[in-house]
Scaffold this motif. Structure first.
Motif, PDB file in Angstrom:
ATOM      1  N   ARG A 142       0.830  -1.213   0.000  1.00 10.30           N
ATOM      2  CA  ARG A 142       0.000   0.000   0.000  1.00 10.30           C
ATOM      3  C   ARG A 142       0.864   1.264   0.000  1.00 10.30           C
ATOM      4  O   ARG A 142       0.404   2.334  -0.382  1.00 10.30           O
ATOM      5  N   ILE A 143       2.108   1.113   0.423  1.00  6.58           N
ATOM      6  CA  ILE A 143       3.042   2.252   0.359  1.00  6.58           C
ATOM      7  C   ILE A 143       3.644   2.310  -1.036  1.00  6.58           C
ATOM      8  O   ILE A 143       3.767   3.378  -1.645  1.00  6.58           O
ATOM      9  N   ASP A 144       4.034   1.149  -1.540  1.00  8.87           N
ATOM     10  CA  ASP A 144       4.653   1.063  -2.865  1.00  8.87           C
ATOM     11  C   ASP A 144       4.369  -0.337  -3.410  1.00  8.87           C
ATOM     12  O   ASP A 144       4.893  -1.319  -2.858  1.00  8.87           O
ATOM     13  N   ARG A 145       3.569  -0.410  -4.475  1.00  6.45           N
ATOM     14  CA  ARG A 145       3.259  -1.746  -5.009  1.00  6.45           C
ATOM     15  C   ARG A 145       4.518  -2.453  -5.509  1.00  6.45           C
ATOM     16  O   ARG A 145       4.575  -3.674  -5.596  1.00  6.45           O
ATOM     17  N   ASN A 146       5.529  -1.677  -5.833  1.00  6.00           N
ATOM     18  CA  ASN A 146       6.796  -2.212  -6.313  1.00  6.00           C
ATOM     19  C   ASN A 146       7.641  -2.666  -5.105  1.00  6.00           C
ATOM     20  O   ASN A 146       8.764  -2.194  -4.897  1.00  6.00           O
ATOM     21  N   VAL A 147       7.062  -3.570  -4.319  1.00  6.59           N
ATOM     22  CA  VAL A 147       7.656  -3.922  -3.016  1.00  6.59           C
ATOM     23  C   VAL A 147       9.117  -4.343  -3.159  1.00  6.59           C
ATOM     24  O   VAL A 147       9.976  -3.944  -2.364  1.00  6.59           O
ATOM     25  N   TYR A 148       9.414  -5.147  -4.185  1.00  7.78           N
ATOM     26  CA  TYR A 148      10.778  -5.682  -4.320  1.00  7.78           C
ATOM     27  C   TYR A 148      11.682  -4.795  -5.180  1.00  7.78           C
ATOM     28  O   TYR A 148      12.832  -5.153  -5.461  1.00  7.78           O
ATOM     29  N   GLN A 149      11.140  -3.645  -5.573  1.00 11.44           N
ATOM     30  CA  GLN A 149      11.943  -2.518  -6.070  1.00 11.44           C
ATOM     31  C   GLN A 149      12.895  -2.868  -7.221  1.00 11.44           C
ATOM     32  O   GLN A 149      14.023  -2.375  -7.290  1.00 11.44           O
ATOM     33  N   ASN A 150      12.436  -3.755  -8.096  1.00 12.38           N
ATOM     34  CA  ASN A 150      13.192  -4.139  -9.311  1.00 12.38           C
ATOM     35  C   ASN A 150      14.549  -4.770  -9.018  1.00 12.38           C
ATOM     36  O   ASN A 150      15.468  -4.695  -9.837  1.00 12.38           O
ATOM     37  N   LYS A 151      14.667  -5.370  -7.845  1.00 11.44           N
ATOM     38  CA  LYS A 151      15.935  -6.025  -7.484  1.00 11.44           C
ATOM     39  C   LYS A 151      15.993  -7.414  -8.111  1.00 11.44           C
ATOM     40  O   LYS A 151      14.982  -8.139  -8.127  1.00 11.44           O
ATOM     41  N   PRO A 152      17.189  -7.820  -8.559  1.00 15.08           N
ATOM     42  CA  PRO A 152      17.359  -9.229  -8.921  1.00 15.08           C
ATOM     43  C   PRO A 152      17.143 -10.084  -7.670  1.00 15.08           C
ATOM     44  O   PRO A 152      17.565  -9.692  -6.573  1.00 15.08           O
ATOM     45  N   ALA A 153      16.504 -11.213  -7.865  1.00 15.63           N
ATOM     46  CA  ALA A 153      16.149 -12.025  -6.691  1.00 15.63           C
ATOM     47  C   ALA A 153      16.272 -13.509  -6.997  1.00 15.63           C
ATOM     48  O   ALA A 153      16.105 -13.945  -8.136  1.00 15.63           O
ATOM     49  N   VAL A 154      16.577 -14.256  -5.945  1.00 13.25           N
ATOM     50  CA  VAL A 154      16.471 -15.706  -5.978  1.00 13.25           C
ATOM     51  C   VAL A 154      15.342 -16.067  -5.024  1.00 13.25           C
ATOM     52  O   VAL A 154      15.287 -15.578  -3.895  1.00 13.25           O
ATOM     53  N   TYR A 155      14.424 -16.887  -5.498  1.00 12.78           N
ATOM     54  CA  TYR A 155      13.302 -17.342  -4.679  1.00 12.78           C
ATOM     55  C   TYR A 155      13.511 -18.807  -4.303  1.00 12.78           C
ATOM     56  O   TYR A 155      13.730 -19.666  -5.184  1.00 12.78           O
ATOM     57  N   LEU A 156      13.403 -19.077  -3.022  1.00  7.71           N
ATOM     58  CA  LEU A 156      13.530 -20.433  -2.498  1.00  7.71           C
ATOM     59  C   LEU A 156      12.284 -20.757  -1.679  1.00  7.71           C
ATOM     60  O   LEU A 156      11.512 -19.853  -1.328  1.00  7.71           O
ATOM     61  N   SER A 157      12.152 -22.027  -1.350  1.00 15.36           N
ATOM     62  CA  SER A 157      11.137 -22.412  -0.364  1.00 15.36           C
ATOM     63  C   SER A 157      11.567 -23.742   0.210  1.00 15.36           C
ATOM     64  O   SER A 157      12.265 -24.525  -0.449  1.00 15.36           O
ATOM     65  N   THR A 158      11.155 -23.961   1.451  1.00 11.85           N
ATOM     66  CA  THR A 158      11.391 -25.288   2.027  1.00 11.85           C
ATOM     67  C   THR A 158      10.360 -25.581   3.093  1.00 11.85           C
ATOM     68  O   THR A 158       9.712 -24.670   3.638  1.00 11.85           O
ATOM     69  N   SER A 159      10.212 -26.879   3.367  1.00 15.91           N
ATOM     70  CA  SER A 159       9.338 -27.321   4.458  1.00 15.91           C
ATOM     71  C   SER A 159       9.871 -28.662   4.954  1.00 15.91           C
ATOM     72  O   SER A 159      10.717 -29.278   4.295  1.00 15.91           O
ATOM     73  N   PRO A 160       9.394 -29.116   6.096  1.00 12.14           N
ATOM     74  CA  PRO A 160       9.873 -30.412   6.591  1.00 12.14           C
ATOM     75  C   PRO A 160       9.370 -31.578   5.740  1.00 12.14           C
ATOM     76  O   PRO A 160       9.937 -32.655   5.774  1.00 12.14           O
ATOM     77  N   GLY A 161       8.324 -31.373   4.983  1.00  7.06           N
ATOM     78  CA  GLY A 161       7.707 -32.459   4.219  1.00  7.06           C
ATOM     79  C   GLY A 161       8.213 -32.543   2.790  1.00  7.06           C
ATOM     80  O   GLY A 161       9.018 -31.712   2.349  1.00  7.06           O
ATOM     81  N   PRO A 162       7.709 -33.546   2.065  1.00  8.41           N
ATOM     82  CA  PRO A 162       8.206 -33.783   0.703  1.00  8.41           C
ATOM     83  C   PRO A 162       7.796 -32.710  -0.301  1.00  8.41           C
ATOM     84  O   PRO A 162       8.390 -32.605  -1.367  1.00  8.41           O
ATOM     85  N   GLY A 163       6.790 -31.915   0.033  1.00  9.59           N
ATOM     86  CA  GLY A 163       6.319 -30.886  -0.909  1.00  9.59           C
ATOM     87  C   GLY A 163       7.272 -29.703  -1.030  1.00  9.59           C
ATOM     88  O   GLY A 163       7.275 -28.995  -2.043  1.00  9.59           O
ATOM     89  N   GLY A 164       8.088 -29.483   0.005  1.00  6.39           N
ATOM     90  CA  GLY A 164       9.070 -28.391  -0.059  1.00  6.39           C
ATOM     91  C   GLY A 164       8.457 -27.013  -0.263  1.00  6.39           C
ATOM     92  O   GLY A 164       9.105 -26.113  -0.795  1.00  6.39           O
TER      93      GLY A 164
END
Ligand SMILES: Cc1cc2nc3c(=O)[nH]c(=O)nc-3n(C[C@H](O)[C@H](O)[C@H](O)COP(=O)(O)O)c2cc1C
Length: 175
Positions: A96-118
């Motif tokens: 709501r302050i800036d829709r461009n939250v990640y501000q055009n930065k290069p990014a790596v997206y990861l995710s993990t969980s304890p289960g097989p779905g990660g």
């Protein structure tokens, strides 16, 4: 290069924070700042609350810390197939302050969980919406069964295949 890394979680034992910290540390010569999302205190979002208080201070501070980065490493925790409520809430205030939250930065997206779905479901959602919020995602990876593949005592992957995959995707940030 300044990397800002965080797990999209407020858990004090967040495995996503651990993964994001680990991945960011692999970028040679980078200065890494790891965010603790508990530092960005915001009320539960509603338009009524927004009328009452305006821009939430925690969301302003979060955006300022993202602005400081040359690149982002974010690991998404999954709650019931989606973002943890605390991250979504902080994100909503920030957007709501800036829709461009990640501000055009290069990014790596990861995710993990304890289960097989990660935490693949939330990662897919984050990837699908990334262009609308200014994340220039260079690479992404879901890590399944985190406690099996990562040794918390040594702070390294037991599974060398996954270690290699994480190394490869963070290299995309240096290109
Ligand atoms: C309310 C709740 C819902 C969850 N839902 C999912 C889910 O949909 N998929 C999943 O892989 N793990 C789910 N989990 C397990 C989380 O992946 C696990 O708690 C993980 O540690 C969260 O990441 P974090 O440690 O970075 O906070 C859920 C956990 C909680 C507390």
């Amino acid at each position: 290069m300044k990397i800002v890394a965080f797990g999209a979680s407020t858990s004090s034992t967040s495995i996503n924070k651990t993964l994001a910290t680990y991945a960011a540390s692999l970028v040679e010569g980078a200065e890494v700042k790891v965010l603790d999302l508990n530092q960005y205190s915001v009320p539960i979002f509603s338009e009524d609350k927004e009328k009452e208080i305006g821009q939430a201070e925690g969301a302003k501070a979060f955006l300022a810390d993202l602005a400081d980065a040359d690149a982002l490493v974010i690991s998404y925790a999954e709650h019931n197939g989606s973002y943890p409520a605390a991250y979504k809430n902080l994100f909503d205030w920030a957007s709501r302050i800036d829709r461009n939250v990640y501000q055009n930065k290069p990014a790596v997206y990861l995710s993990t969980s304890p289960g097989p779905g990660g935490a693949q479901t939330v990662l897919a959602a984050a990837l699908a919406s990334a262009p609308y919020f200014g994340a220039q995602v260079k690479a992404s990876l879901s890590v399944a069964s985190f406690y099996d593949s990562f040794d918390l005592e040594t702070g390294a992957f037991r599974d060398q295949d996954i270690a290699q995959q994480v190394m490869q995707i963070v290299r995309e940030l240096a290109k």
